[in-house]
Design a protein around this motif. Structure first.
Motif, PDB file in Angstrom:
ATOM      1  N   GLY A 111      19.891  30.980  -7.621  1.00 25.39           N
ATOM      2  CA  GLY A 111      19.542  31.323  -8.985  1.00 25.39           C
ATOM      3  C   GLY A 111      19.259  30.091  -9.830  1.00 25.39           C
ATOM      4  O   GLY A 111      18.303  30.057 -10.619  1.00 25.39           O
ATOM      5  N   LEU A 112      20.088  29.059  -9.660  1.00 20.77           N
ATOM      6  CA  LEU A 112      19.890  27.815 -10.406  1.00 20.77           C
ATOM      7  C   LEU A 112      18.573  27.147 -10.029  1.00 20.77           C
ATOM      8  O   LEU A 112      17.940  26.479 -10.847  1.00 20.77           O
ATOM      9  CB  LEU A 112      21.049  26.858 -10.142  1.00 20.77           C
ATOM     10  N   LEU A 113      18.161  27.314  -8.776  1.00 17.28           N
ATOM     11  CA  LEU A 113      16.922  26.700  -8.305  1.00 17.28           C
ATOM     12  C   LEU A 113      15.693  27.554  -8.605  1.00 17.28           C
ATOM     13  O   LEU A 113      14.578  27.190  -8.245  1.00 17.28           O
ATOM     14  CB  LEU A 113      17.011  26.456  -6.791  1.00 17.28           C
ATOM     15  N   HIS A 373      22.324  22.955   2.108  1.00 15.86           N
ATOM     16  CA  HIS A 373      20.969  22.537   1.735  1.00 15.86           C
ATOM     17  C   HIS A 373      20.664  22.931   0.294  1.00 15.86           C
ATOM     18  O   HIS A 373      20.068  22.150  -0.470  1.00 15.86           O
ATOM     19  CB  HIS A 373      19.949  23.156   2.684  1.00 15.86           C
ATOM     20  N   LEU A 374      21.074  24.133  -0.098  1.00 23.91           N
ATOM     21  CA  LEU A 374      20.866  24.573  -1.476  1.00 23.91           C
ATOM     22  C   LEU A 374      21.619  23.673  -2.452  1.00 23.91           C
ATOM     23  O   LEU A 374      21.110  23.329  -3.526  1.00 23.91           O
ATOM     24  CB  LEU A 374      21.331  26.022  -1.637  1.00 23.91           C
ATOM     25  N   GLY A 375      22.863  23.292  -2.077  1.00 22.56           N
ATOM     26  CA  GLY A 375      23.657  22.420  -2.937  1.00 22.56           C
ATOM     27  C   GLY A 375      23.010  21.062  -3.124  1.00 22.56           C
ATOM     28  O   GLY A 375      22.944  20.537  -4.246  1.00 22.56           O
ATOM     29  N   LEU A 376      22.528  20.482  -2.040  1.00 19.47           N
ATOM     30  CA  LEU A 376      21.865  19.171  -2.118  1.00 19.47           C
ATOM     31  C   LEU A 376      20.608  19.249  -2.990  1.00 19.47           C
ATOM     32  O   LEU A 376      20.346  18.360  -3.809  1.00 19.47           O
ATOM     33  CB  LEU A 376      21.487  18.684  -0.718  1.00 19.47           C
ATOM     34  N   GLU A 377      19.845  20.312  -2.812  1.00 20.25           N
ATOM     35  CA  GLU A 377      18.608  20.454  -3.582  1.00 20.25           C
ATOM     36  C   GLU A 377      18.911  20.654  -5.063  1.00 20.25           C
ATOM     37  O   GLU A 377      18.227  20.081  -5.931  1.00 20.25           O
ATOM     38  CB  GLU A 377      17.805  21.640  -3.031  1.00 20.25           C
ATOM     39  N   ALA A 378      19.936  21.451  -5.367  1.00 19.46           N
ATOM     40  CA  ALA A 378      20.297  21.684  -6.768  1.00 19.46           C
ATOM     41  C   ALA A 378      20.771  20.394  -7.433  1.00 19.46           C
ATOM     42  O   ALA A 378      20.439  20.113  -8.585  1.00 19.46           O
ATOM     43  CB  ALA A 378      21.378  22.756  -6.857  1.00 19.46           C
ATOM     44  N   TYR A 379      21.521  19.586  -6.703  1.00 21.12           N
ATOM     45  CA  TYR A 379      21.980  18.307  -7.262  1.00 21.12           C
ATOM     46  C   TYR A 379      20.809  17.345  -7.422  1.00 21.12           C
ATOM     47  O   TYR A 379      20.692  16.642  -8.439  1.00 21.12           O
ATOM     48  CB  TYR A 379      23.042  17.694  -6.358  1.00 21.12           C
ATOM     49  N   GLY A 387      30.740  17.302  -9.940  1.00 18.62           N
ATOM     50  CA  GLY A 387      31.912  18.163  -9.725  1.00 18.62           C
ATOM     51  C   GLY A 387      31.563  19.471  -9.062  1.00 18.62           C
ATOM     52  O   GLY A 387      32.274  19.943  -8.175  1.00 18.62           O
ATOM     53  N   ARG A 388      30.444  20.063  -9.483  1.00 20.86           N
ATOM     54  CA  ARG A 388      30.035  21.334  -8.887  1.00 20.86           C
ATOM     55  C   ARG A 388      29.661  21.128  -7.430  1.00 20.86           C
ATOM     56  O   ARG A 388      29.962  21.980  -6.570  1.00 20.86           O
ATOM     57  CB  ARG A 388      28.850  21.903  -9.663  1.00 20.86           C
ATOM     58  N   LEU A 389      29.006  20.004  -7.107  1.00 23.03           N
ATOM     59  CA  LEU A 389      28.650  19.737  -5.718  1.00 23.03           C
ATOM     60  C   LEU A 389      29.900  19.548  -4.866  1.00 23.03           C
ATOM     61  O   LEU A 389      29.949  19.997  -3.712  1.00 23.03           O
ATOM     62  CB  LEU A 389      27.753  18.511  -5.614  1.00 23.03           C
ATOM     63  N   ARG A 401      32.860  14.290  -0.482  1.00 19.98           N
ATOM     64  CA  ARG A 401      32.358  12.927  -0.699  1.00 19.98           C
ATOM     65  C   ARG A 401      31.142  12.637   0.187  1.00 19.98           C
ATOM     66  O   ARG A 401      30.185  11.998  -0.250  1.00 19.98           O
ATOM     67  CB  ARG A 401      33.477  11.926  -0.423  1.00 19.98           C
ATOM     68  N   LYS A 402      31.188  13.128   1.425  1.00 24.42           N
ATOM     69  CA  LYS A 402      30.030  12.947   2.301  1.00 24.42           C
ATOM     70  C   LYS A 402      28.823  13.717   1.776  1.00 24.42           C
ATOM     71  O   LYS A 402      27.696  13.221   1.808  1.00 24.42           O
ATOM     72  CB  LYS A 402      30.368  13.410   3.723  1.00 24.42           C
ATOM     73  N   LEU A 403      29.089  14.916   1.292  1.00 23.20           N
ATOM     74  CA  LEU A 403      28.008  15.726   0.744  1.00 23.20           C
ATOM     75  C   LEU A 403      27.406  15.037  -0.476  1.00 23.20           C
ATOM     76  O   LEU A 403      26.173  15.024  -0.658  1.00 23.20           O
ATOM     77  CB  LEU A 403      28.544  17.112   0.372  1.00 23.20           C
ATOM     78  N   LEU A 404      28.277  14.433  -1.299  1.00 23.12           N
ATOM     79  CA  LEU A 404      27.815  13.732  -2.484  1.00 23.12           C
ATOM     80  C   LEU A 404      26.991  12.503  -2.107  1.00 23.12           C
ATOM     81  O   LEU A 404      25.954  12.216  -2.728  1.00 23.12           O
ATOM     82  CB  LEU A 404      29.002  13.328  -3.352  1.00 23.12           C
ATOM     83  N   ASP A 405      27.432  11.764  -1.086  1.00 29.18           N
ATOM     84  CA  ASP A 405      26.667  10.608  -0.621  1.00 29.18           C
ATOM     85  C   ASP A 405      25.269  11.017  -0.170  1.00 29.18           C
ATOM     86  O   ASP A 405      24.265  10.353  -0.470  1.00 29.18           O
ATOM     87  CB  ASP A 405      27.400   9.907   0.526  1.00 29.18           C
ATOM     88  N   LEU A 406      25.202  12.123   0.573  1.00 24.40           N
ATOM     89  CA  LEU A 406      23.903  12.622   1.037  1.00 24.40           C
ATOM     90  C   LEU A 406      23.034  13.056  -0.145  1.00 24.40           C
ATOM     91  O   LEU A 406      21.815  12.828  -0.164  1.00 24.40           O
ATOM     92  CB  LEU A 406      24.100  13.793   1.995  1.00 24.40           C
ATOM     93  N   ALA A 407      23.671  13.683  -1.136  1.00 22.76           N
ATOM     94  CA  ALA A 407      22.928  14.146  -2.305  1.00 22.76           C
ATOM     95  C   ALA A 407      22.383  12.968  -3.103  1.00 22.76           C
ATOM     96  O   ALA A 407      21.259  13.014  -3.602  1.00 22.76           O
ATOM     97  CB  ALA A 407      23.824  15.014  -3.171  1.00 22.76           C
ATOM     98  N   GLU A 408      23.197  11.928  -3.229  1.00 23.98           N
ATOM     99  CA  GLU A 408      22.744  10.728  -3.948  1.00 23.98           C
ATOM    100  C   GLU A 408      21.565  10.077  -3.218  1.00 23.98           C
ATOM    101  O   GLU A 408      20.607   9.617  -3.835  1.00 23.98           O
ATOM    102  CB  GLU A 408      23.892   9.730  -4.086  1.00 23.98           C
ATOM    103  N   ALA A 409      21.640  10.064  -1.880  1.00 26.38           N
ATOM    104  CA  ALA A 409      20.539   9.499  -1.097  1.00 26.38           C
ATOM    105  C   ALA A 409      19.271  10.321  -1.279  1.00 26.38           C
ATOM    106  O   ALA A 409      18.159   9.790  -1.379  1.00 26.38           O
ATOM    107  CB  ALA A 409      20.931   9.434   0.370  1.00 26.38           C
TER     108      ALA A 409
END
Length: 413
Positions: A111-113, A373-379, A387-389, A401-409
């Motif tokens: 929905g956010l996307l 994948h949806l979380g990474l794309e939304a971030y 925080g939501r991620l 933390r790993k998910l956040l690192d991937l999202a930042e990349a």
């Protein structure tokens, strides 16, 4: 919102969850009279108490403050009300609830996307079968139509979980009671979801996925559908079984496989050729070698492996399509022949592909990967915060933390 309105919603949520005032009081470590006072609007509920009660009643805190709370029964509440046995073991209840939370998270992120609502595959409107014969006929017909729509031809289905996911249905393996083969869920908060039993072997899990897919196509008006030993005689369950057999073992595909094995041909073929000299015909017969058309345990085992179904399912489908008769199917299903079929697959190192379970951990990979994948794309697009991620990571069981690192990349690209 005033105290009385919150009190009324607290009472409604407790009753929908089938929880007594005593149980609610125990969860808050308060006397029952305190819950009575809260629900009567005579005592304010604290923030911590509201959070605890929302978790106990399986409702989001926001539900108690919404201008018009959803009157439709929550999918988790409906699930535990309709599916007996889920609450008997804490680990089963926890696992099922976690899968539902992952699906809900996925819908929220979509929905956010700005993604379109997950409508799922087309709905086939068929009347409830009046007999077993009608149930089988409907199931087989819809299976053929669905294979054509998906352009599967007569080939085996490679991955049922992936197929359901591509059709907008969340699909996963989960810990379920032993007598329960699968669950079908349909609610606007999660879309459509299918869970199959982690205790069952892979071939049976695949069949259950196809079975629940039939419910998504034909019986989606229900919030929760349970497939278990206790309701297997219901017509819609028989229809779903017929669909699964025909979808996983299509007639044309089975015919081609038997031809490749040199089996399934008629015992006698008449040959008629026009004779130009006489204006008449030359007639003859072609007969295969004696016993060459007999379908043995090794043929059944290989077909089962090729189409990813159990040995028993393959025999019943061969019988349904009249490749084997009643005495032949009884012989193939005897313990000696079934065991020999298993030995045949073991000798070829194929047995584990059918007869070992896909664990709940591995069985949730498809579901978790889609939500990750949806979380990474939304971030990446700035639709959710760090925080939501991290919360998404917690929900799907991935190190935040790993998910956040991937999202930042991904954002840096």
């Amino acid at each position: 919102m005033n105290r009385l309105e919150i009190a009324q919603r607290l009472r409604a949520a407790r009753e929908l969850a089938s929880i007594s005032q005593n149980e609610a009081a125990d969860a808050l470590d308060l006397p029952r009279t305190a819950v009575t006072q809260i629900e009567g609007g005579n005592r304010a509920v604290s923030t911590m108490e509201l959070v605890s009660l929302a978790e106990l009643y399986r409702r989001p805190v926001s539900w108690f403050f919404a201008e018009a709370p959803d009157a439709e029964e929550d999918v988790v509440i409906a699930l535990h009300r309709i599916a007996p046995g889920l609450d008997d073991a804490p680990n089963i209840r926890s696992e099922v609830d976690r899968c539902v939370r992952i699906c809900r998270e996925g819908v929220s992120l979509e929905g956010l996307l700005g993604r379109e609502e997950r409508d799922g595959p087309p709905a086939y409107r068929e009347p409830v079968p009046r007999s077993t014969g009608e149930a089988v006929m409907q199931g087989e017909r819809i299976a053929e139509q669905e294979r054509k729509r998906l352009e599967l031809g007569s080939a085996p289905v490679a991955d049922m979980t992936e197929l359901l996911g591509d059709q907008g249905i969340w699909a996963s393996v989960a810990e379920l009671p032993p007598t329960m083969s699968g669950l079908f869920l349909h609610h606007r908060s999660i879309g459509m979801a299918v869970l199959v039993n982690a205790r069952h072997v892979r071939a049976r899990q695949r069949f259950s996925l196809a079975h629940e897919y039939a419910h998504a196509l034909l019986d989606r008006d229900r919030v929760v559908g349970v497939s278990s030993a206790t309701n297997s005689s219901e017509r819609i369950e028989q229809r779903a079984n017929a669909f699964a057999a025909a979808f996983l073992l299509p007639e044309a595909g089975l015919e081609e496989e038997l031809r490749q094995l040199g089996k399934g041909q008629p015992a006698r073929t008449d040959q008629i050729v026009f004779d130009v000299a006489t204006g008449g015909s030359i007639q003859g017969q072609l007969r295969p070698a004696p016993r060459s058309q007999t379908i043995g345990f090794q043929d059944v085992a290989f077909i089962a492996y090729r189409f990813g179904v159990s040995y028993q399912a393959a025999v019943y489908r061969l019988k349904s399509l009249r490749y084997v008769n009643q005495p032949e199917s009884a012989l193939l299903l005897s313990s000696e022949h079934e065991a020999a079929g298993g030995d045949y697959l073991r000798a070829l190192d194929l047995f584990d592909d059918l007869e070992t379970p896909v664990s709940a951990g591995k069985g949730t990979r498809e579901l978790r990967s889609r939500v990750a994948h949806l979380g990474l794309e939304a971030y990446r697009l700035g639709e959710i915060s760090r925080g939501r991620l991290l919360d998404v990571g917690k929900t799907i069981g991935v190190d935040g933390r790993k998910l956040l690192d991937l999202a930042e990349a991904a954002r840096a690209e």
